[in-house]
Write a protein that holds these residues in place. Structure first.
Motif, PDB file in Angstrom:
ATOM      1  N   TYR A  12      54.691  78.277  29.494  1.00 32.56           N
ATOM      2  CA  TYR A  12      54.859  77.160  28.815  1.00 32.56           C
ATOM      3  C   TYR A  12      55.314  77.807  27.260  1.00 32.56           C
ATOM      4  O   TYR A  12      54.196  78.463  26.899  1.00 32.56           O
ATOM      5  CB  TYR A  12      53.590  76.201  28.855  1.00 32.56           C
ATOM      6  N   THR A  23      53.498  74.390  37.693  1.00 31.84           N
ATOM      7  CA  THR A  23      53.892  72.915  37.259  1.00 31.84           C
ATOM      8  C   THR A  23      54.308  72.289  38.617  1.00 31.84           C
ATOM      9  O   THR A  23      54.763  72.915  39.483  1.00 31.84           O
ATOM     10  CB  THR A  23      54.954  72.871  36.441  1.00 31.84           C
ATOM     11  N   GLY A  40      60.886  71.943  36.188  1.00 29.94           N
ATOM     12  CA  GLY A  40      60.549  73.068  35.266  1.00 29.94           C
ATOM     13  C   GLY A  40      60.530  74.306  36.119  1.00 29.94           C
ATOM     14  O   GLY A  40      60.145  74.437  37.129  1.00 29.94           O
ATOM     15  N   PHE A  41      61.157  75.275  35.322  1.00 29.74           N
ATOM     16  CA  PHE A  41      61.412  76.716  35.737  1.00 29.74           C
ATOM     17  C   PHE A  41      62.035  77.255  36.663  1.00 29.74           C
ATOM     18  O   PHE A  41      62.839  78.395  36.505  1.00 29.74           O
ATOM     19  CB  PHE A  41      59.737  77.174  36.014  1.00 29.74           C
ATOM     20  N   ASP A  66      58.082  73.277  30.355  1.00 31.93           N
ATOM     21  CA  ASP A  66      57.689  73.510  32.022  1.00 31.93           C
ATOM     22  C   ASP A  66      57.853  72.126  32.719  1.00 31.93           C
ATOM     23  O   ASP A  66      57.461  72.279  33.985  1.00 31.93           O
ATOM     24  CB  ASP A  66      56.371  73.738  32.061  1.00 31.93           C
ATOM     25  N   HIS A 186      50.248  68.860  36.812  1.00 30.36           N
ATOM     26  CA  HIS A 186      49.596  70.249  37.070  1.00 30.36           C
ATOM     27  C   HIS A 186      48.041  69.901  37.997  1.00 30.36           C
ATOM     28  O   HIS A 186      47.610  69.086  37.819  1.00 30.36           O
ATOM     29  CB  HIS A 186      49.104  70.732  35.774  1.00 30.36           C
TER      30      HIS A 186
END
Length: 200
Positions: A12, A23, A40-41, A66, A186
């Motif tokens: 993040y 995430t 995210g990611f 994220d 999360h």
């Protein structure tokens, strides 16, 4: 309604702050079509979870990296639109400069996947444009970072507001049935009833 979870990992990054985070990427739908909640990611991991199904949309619950930095790659691979509340457009531009989301989300808007309504709830606080997705027929809530098990997302920067977040949770989320299952951005799932005392 089928709900699939893929957990992606990365850093993040925001306003000089950086830390490792996992995430939750949620796919909801059936064997034919899915709605992707956050991206995210790791686009490749998300696409592997999609597994060839039609993607009806990619909803970013907010625009922190994220939750949004793989959204365009997933969109390009699937042809699906990226959906974001306009309150987070400035954050989005930091993460994905030069290209806007495909469509705006609005409070009370109803999306659909696999024949089930998906109600958009604008829940500012963690960011100005944070949203949650409520599936009333299925008793599900996808809460991004507005509500986590035992707490909520961070509100320590100028783009966030702890008081607005508390107001959003109380007015928009805790009024839903207590048995509603919460799938957060999360950590672990929870139920709204189990979170009531934390927000009293």
């Amino acid at each position: 309604m089928d709900v699939d979870l893929t957990v992606t990992a990365g850093n993040y990054r925001f306003d000089g702050v950086s830390f490792a985070v996992d995430t939750n990427i949620w796919l909801l739908g059936d064997e034919e079509e899915v709605l992707v909640v956050d991206a995210g990611f790791d686009a490749s991991a998300i696409l592997a979870a999609v597994d060839g199904r039609d993607v009806v949309g990619i909803v970013c619950t907010h625009a922190h990296n994220d939750h949004a930095d793989a959204a365009l790659a997933v969109a390009d691979a699937t042809g699906a639109p990226v959906l974001l509340h306009p309150g987070d457009e400035k954050l989005w531009a930091r993460v994905n400069p030069g290209r806007r989301p495909d469509a705006e989300l609005a409070d009370g808007q109803v999306l659909s996947v696999a024949g089930s309504p998906v109600v958009v709830l604008h829940t500012p606080g963690h960011t100005a444009g944070s949203v949650c997705l409520h599936l009333p027929d299925d008793g599900l809530l996808f809460s991004g970072d507005t509500l986590l098990a035992g707490g909520a997302g961070l509100t320590g920067d100028a783009w966030s507001s702890r008081s607005a977040l508390h107001d959003s949770v109380r007015r928009k989320l805790l009024v839903l049935p207590g048995e509603t299952v919460v799938h957060p951005g999360h950590g672990y799932d929870t139920e709204l009833g189990a979170e009531q005392d934390s927000w009293a």
